[in-house]
Design a protein around this motif. Sequence first.
Motif, PDB file in Angstrom:
ATOM      1  N   UNK A   4       0.856  -1.188   0.000  1.00  0.00           N
ATOM      2  CA  UNK A   4       0.000   0.000   0.000  1.00  0.00           C
ATOM      3  C   UNK A   4       0.892   1.239   0.000  1.00  0.00           C
ATOM      4  N   UNK A   5       0.680   2.108  -0.980  1.00  0.00           N
ATOM      5  CA  UNK A   5       1.425   3.361  -1.067  1.00  0.00           C
ATOM      6  C   UNK A   5       0.446   4.522  -1.115  1.00  0.00           C
ATOM      7  N   UNK A   6       0.930   5.704  -0.729  1.00  0.00           N
ATOM      8  CA  UNK A   6       0.082   6.901  -0.724  1.00  0.00           C
ATOM      9  C   UNK A   6       0.926   8.120  -1.070  1.00  0.00           C
ATOM     10  N   UNK A   7       0.270   9.125  -1.656  1.00  0.00           N
ATOM     11  CA  UNK A   7       0.891  10.409  -1.953  1.00  0.00           C
ATOM     12  C   UNK A   7      -0.040  11.484  -1.418  1.00  0.00           C
ATOM     13  N   UNK A   8       0.527  12.501  -0.787  1.00  0.00           N
ATOM     14  CA  UNK A   8      -0.280  13.606  -0.272  1.00  0.00           C
ATOM     15  C   UNK A   8       0.432  14.922  -0.578  1.00  0.00           C
ATOM     16  N   UNK A   9      -0.368  15.936  -0.900  1.00  0.00           N
ATOM     17  CA  UNK A   9       0.193  17.259  -1.168  1.00  0.00           C
ATOM     18  C   UNK A   9      -0.838  18.315  -0.823  1.00  0.00           C
ATOM     19  N   UNK A  10      -0.386  19.544  -0.556  1.00  0.00           N
ATOM     20  CA  UNK A  10      -1.347  20.610  -0.305  1.00  0.00           C
ATOM     21  C   UNK A  10      -2.024  21.039  -1.606  1.00  0.00           C
ATOM     22  N   UNK A  11      -3.273  21.408  -1.507  1.00  0.00           N
ATOM     23  CA  UNK A  11      -4.006  21.988  -2.631  1.00  0.00           C
ATOM     24  C   UNK A  11      -4.034  23.482  -2.367  1.00  0.00           C
ATOM     25  N   UNK A  12      -3.551  24.262  -3.312  1.00  0.00           N
ATOM     26  CA  UNK A  12      -3.426  25.713  -3.101  1.00  0.00           C
ATOM     27  C   UNK A  12      -4.413  26.487  -3.965  1.00  0.00           C
ATOM     28  N   UNK A  13      -4.854  27.631  -3.426  1.00  0.00           N
ATOM     29  CA  UNK A  13      -5.729  28.504  -4.209  1.00  0.00           C
ATOM     30  C   UNK A  13      -4.862  29.405  -5.093  1.00  0.00           C
ATOM     31  N   UNK A  14      -5.477  30.335  -5.801  1.00  0.00           N
ATOM     32  CA  UNK A  14      -4.744  31.177  -6.753  1.00  0.00           C
ATOM     33  C   UNK A  14      -3.666  32.034  -6.102  1.00  0.00           C
ATOM     34  N   UNK A  15      -3.838  32.353  -4.816  1.00  0.00           N
ATOM     35  CA  UNK A  15      -2.849  33.183  -4.128  1.00  0.00           C
ATOM     36  C   UNK A  15      -1.680  32.353  -3.588  1.00  0.00           C
ATOM     37  N   UNK A  16      -1.790  31.034  -3.680  1.00  0.00           N
ATOM     38  CA  UNK A  16      -0.751  30.163  -3.158  1.00  0.00           C
ATOM     39  C   UNK A  16      -1.019  29.677  -1.746  1.00  0.00           C
ATOM     40  N   UNK A  17      -2.108  30.143  -1.173  1.00  0.00           N
ATOM     41  CA  UNK A  17      -2.481  29.731   0.179  1.00  0.00           C
ATOM     42  C   UNK A  17      -3.112  28.335   0.127  1.00  0.00           C
ATOM     43  N   UNK A  18      -2.784  27.512   1.126  1.00  0.00           N
ATOM     44  CA  UNK A  18      -3.371  26.175   1.186  1.00  0.00           C
ATOM     45  C   UNK A  18      -4.888  26.293   1.315  1.00  0.00           C
ATOM     46  N   UNK A  19      -5.605  25.602   0.440  1.00  0.00           N
ATOM     47  CA  UNK A  19      -7.064  25.647   0.434  1.00  0.00           C
ATOM     48  C   UNK A  19      -7.627  24.537   1.308  1.00  0.00           C
ATOM     49  N   UNK A  20      -8.818  24.751   1.799  1.00  0.00           N
ATOM     50  CA  UNK A  20      -9.489  23.709   2.579  1.00  0.00           C
ATOM     51  C   UNK A  20     -10.277  22.844   1.614  1.00  0.00           C
ATOM     52  N   UNK A  21      -9.893  21.591   1.536  1.00  0.00           N
ATOM     53  CA  UNK A  21     -10.552  20.646   0.629  1.00  0.00           C
ATOM     54  C   UNK A  21     -10.965  19.427   1.436  1.00  0.00           C
ATOM     55  N   UNK A  22     -12.177  19.017   1.242  1.00  0.00           N
ATOM     56  CA  UNK A  22     -12.655  17.803   1.907  1.00  0.00           C
ATOM     57  C   UNK A  22     -13.213  16.872   0.850  1.00  0.00           C
ATOM     58  N   UNK A  23     -12.718  15.674   0.845  1.00  0.00           N
ATOM     59  CA  UNK A  23     -13.240  14.699  -0.098  1.00  0.00           C
ATOM     60  C   UNK A  23     -13.115  13.324   0.526  1.00  0.00           C
ATOM     61  N   UNK A  24     -14.141  12.561   0.374  1.00  0.00           N
ATOM     62  CA  UNK A  24     -14.118  11.183   0.871  1.00  0.00           C
ATOM     63  C   UNK A  24     -14.553  10.289  -0.272  1.00  0.00           C
ATOM     64  N   UNK A  25     -13.771   9.272  -0.498  1.00  0.00           N
ATOM     65  CA  UNK A  25     -14.132   8.315  -1.542  1.00  0.00           C
ATOM     66  C   UNK A  25     -14.129   6.921  -0.966  1.00  0.00           C
ATOM     67  N   UNK A  26     -15.137   6.184  -1.319  1.00  0.00           N
ATOM     68  CA  UNK A  26     -15.191   4.769  -0.971  1.00  0.00           C
ATOM     69  C   UNK A  26     -14.899   3.996  -2.245  1.00  0.00           C
TER      70      UNK A  26
END
Length: 64
Positions: free
Chosen positions: A41-63
Amino acid sequence: MPRLPQASAKTPRTLAELKRVLAEDCTRGYTISEAFYEAGVSAVACPVRDRSGKAAKVREKRDF
């Protein structure tokens, strides 16, 4: 030096090794976990940024 609990053969074994992995992640800007906690099992994670470069709040759940 105390040993960390081993979830798999690739789990960082010491606090120093874990800190090295985290420092590499910070430098790279994203993290990769290749079977650290479960074999195959492998995983990759990164910040999602808005147009200003600030980290955006993102919520997603997938089954899958």
